[in-house]
Design an enzyme around this catalytic site. Structure first.
Site, PDB file in Angstrom:
ATOM      1  N   PHE A 278       0.769  -1.218  -0.076  1.00 18.50           N
ATOM      2  CA  PHE A 278      -0.057   0.638   0.015  1.00 18.50           C
ATOM      3  C   PHE A 278       0.864   1.247   0.449  1.00 18.50           C
ATOM      4  CE2 PHE A 278      -2.471  -3.137   2.108  1.00 18.50           C
ATOM      5  CZ  PHE A 278      -3.675  -3.019   1.653  1.00 18.50           C
ATOM      6  N   ASP A 279       0.139   2.369  -0.583  1.00 14.37           N
ATOM      7  CA  ASP A 279       0.952   3.425  -0.617  1.00 14.37           C
ATOM      8  C   ASP A 279       0.246   4.033   1.116  1.00 14.37           C
ATOM      9  OD1 ASP A 279       1.599   6.171  -1.122  1.00 14.37           O
ATOM     10  OD2 ASP A 279      -0.285   6.921  -1.494  1.00 14.37           O
TER      11      ASP A 279
END
Length: 493
Positions: A278-279
């Site tokens: 994930f960012d």
């Protein structure tokens, strides 16, 4: 030293009793292999594999494949070597059976890539179509040795051919069909069809490019062997035709997914759960208002004449902070702008930051179901950690990669590859979730599946243009995506 002393020889060196001949046969086979290697290296880089992997593979596989091709030839033409076994080692005279080389190469590839934690089917898709080019070039080595020819034809047969082909196809007092050339042309056509039409319209899963190769080469070689008069036999049957039939059957079964079902729990057909990265900002952590206010404060302090709209502020989302500020400030001013930005951002951090809606529910599901998960951000590592702690998400992740952990930033895929390396997991089955165009592009640049999270409707059009694998408007939608029975990567050859 003499260049081209005869048709079969590229270079001859005589110094006293030392005598060395380098045959065209060797030059052309090695040239074809090197070209295929370079093409495969380019493909492998697109799915996140460095030069070292393909170098090690090629340097070990090439001599083993040649050995396998020679052994195969000698086994089925033993009568030619029985009276003088030392000639087994005279490979410059010709006598390499490609099927033996292919079988040896496939066996070696299985053990090599498995030991490296690489998906054999995926990397094989990058390599095998290029073998057709190597084979097409290698067939000219057969031409130089006056091999791979067909039946007797009259001189008129060669009226449309260059004279050097006609002249060298005069074998045993007669002109012969140039089957080496027909097979070579067939290989080139197959290469073009596989990497264009087949890849675009037929390929569905990892390994399909390999199976397309074995089908095409099996068909071409079977047809060519009908006309060849210098083939290897087992009794009254041509070995190459028997092997070609096996190749075709293996390819058809592979395309039909039979091996995926029969060997679903065995490498390389076993399907693994994807690694999910994930960012941070805008994806897991709601920091948009903090970031916008930090930029507004920075410009109000240093460039009050610049009034940024929300649309302009959105352009700062994703790229590294320095890169965004450098578009508005001179090089000598960027460091000061960074200082002003960070003073405001870090000082107000905790009062702004919170988890994105349904982030915890999604992460709970992934952890409970055994998915490896991590965070890859363009922010400083310590600040990502701070945000995860403040939003209550810190305990979910196996790894966090920040700005100072990498040399190249998104959309370069390096941060994603480093995360997988630190997690000690392969990157062949990877999903990257982010809310910025650079997140989608980073995944695409290594052939990973990208999920664009539309956290701000104003980013929708920009994200659509990047053509992500999926688009979601709520993180909870990702649960249904990871349940899908599919290959968790994209072909980017």
């Amino acid at each position: 030293m003499r260049l081209f002393p005869d048709l079969k020889t590229f270079l001859e060196i005589e110094i006293g009793s030392f005598h060395l001949r380098i045959a065209w046969y060797a030059i052309l086979i090695v040239t074809g292999a090197i070209i295929a290697y370079r093409m495969s290296l380019r493909n492998a880089k697109k799915i996140g594999y460095g030069k070292e992997l393909l170098e090690d593979y090629f340097l070990m596989m090439m001599p083993l494949a040649i050995l396998g091709a020679r052994v195969w030839y000698v086994i089925f033409d033993w009568a030619s070597f029985a009276s003088e076994p030392i000639r087994i080692f005279y490979i410059w005279e010709g006598g390499l059976a490609i099927h033996g080389g292919l079988i040896t190469g496939i066996i070696f590839s299985y053990f090599f890539f498995r030991s490296k934690g690489v998906n054999l089917l995926r990397i094989g898709d990058c390599i095998m179509p290029n073998v057709l080019i190597a084979q097409a070039i290698g067939r000219w080595g057969n031409f130089m040795n006056q091999e791979a020819y067909g039946g007797i034809v009259n001189e008129e047969y060669f009226r449309m051919f260059p004279s050097f082909i006609k002249d060298n196809m005069y074998i045993d007092s007669a002109y012969r069909q140039p089957m080496f050339l027909i097979e070579g042309i067939g290989n080139v056509i197959g290469f073009i069809l596989i990497i264009t039409l087949f890849k675009r319209f037929i390929r569905k899963k990892n390994g399909d490019m390999i199976f397309a190769y074995v089908i095409w080469y099996g068909v071409i070689r079977f047809i060519v062997e009908i006309y060849r008069t210098d083939a290897l036999y087992a009794g009254s049957l041509k070995i190459a035709q028997i092997t070609s039939i096996v190749f075709i059957l293996v390819g058809l079964l592979g395309l039909a997914g039979v091996f995926d079902r029969l060997f679903k729990n065995v490498y390389p057909f076993k399907k693994e759960k994807p690694v999910v990265l994930f960012d941070a900002d805008g994806t897991l952590i709601d920091t948009q208002k903090l970031i916008f206010d930090s930029f507004r404060h920075t410009f109000a302090t240093l460039k009050p004449e610049v009034q940024l709209t929300d649309e302009e502020l959105l352009l700062f989302m994703g790229p590294p902070l320095y890169e965004g500020l450098a578009k508005y400030f001179d090089e000598s001013e960027v460091d000061k702008a960074l200082e002003v930005y960070r003073d405001f951002n870090h000082g107000r951090h905790d009062e702004y930051v919170k988890a994105v809606n349904h982030a915890k529910e999604l992460l709970d599901y992934l952890k409970e179901n055994g998915y490896e998960i991590g965070v890859v951000s363009s922010k400083m590592h310590w600040l990502v950690d701070k945000g995860l702690i403040q939003s209550g998400l810190a305990d979910y992740f196996d790894v966090v990669v920040g700005r100072e952990d990498v040399t190249h930033f998104k959309p370069n895929p390096e941060p994603l590859l480093i995360a997988c390396k630190e997690m000690r997991v392969p990157h062949d089955n990877l999903i990257y979730v982010g809310d910025a165009t650079s997140d989608v592009q980073a995944a695409q640049n290594m052939g990973a599946v990208s999920i664009a999270f539309v956290n701000d409707p104003r980013m929708k059009e920009a994200l659509i243009k990047t053509k992500p694998s999926y688009m979601v408007y709520d993180l909870i939608e990702i649960i249904e995506i990871v349940k899908e029975d599919r290959t968790w990567n994209e072909l980017v050859m």
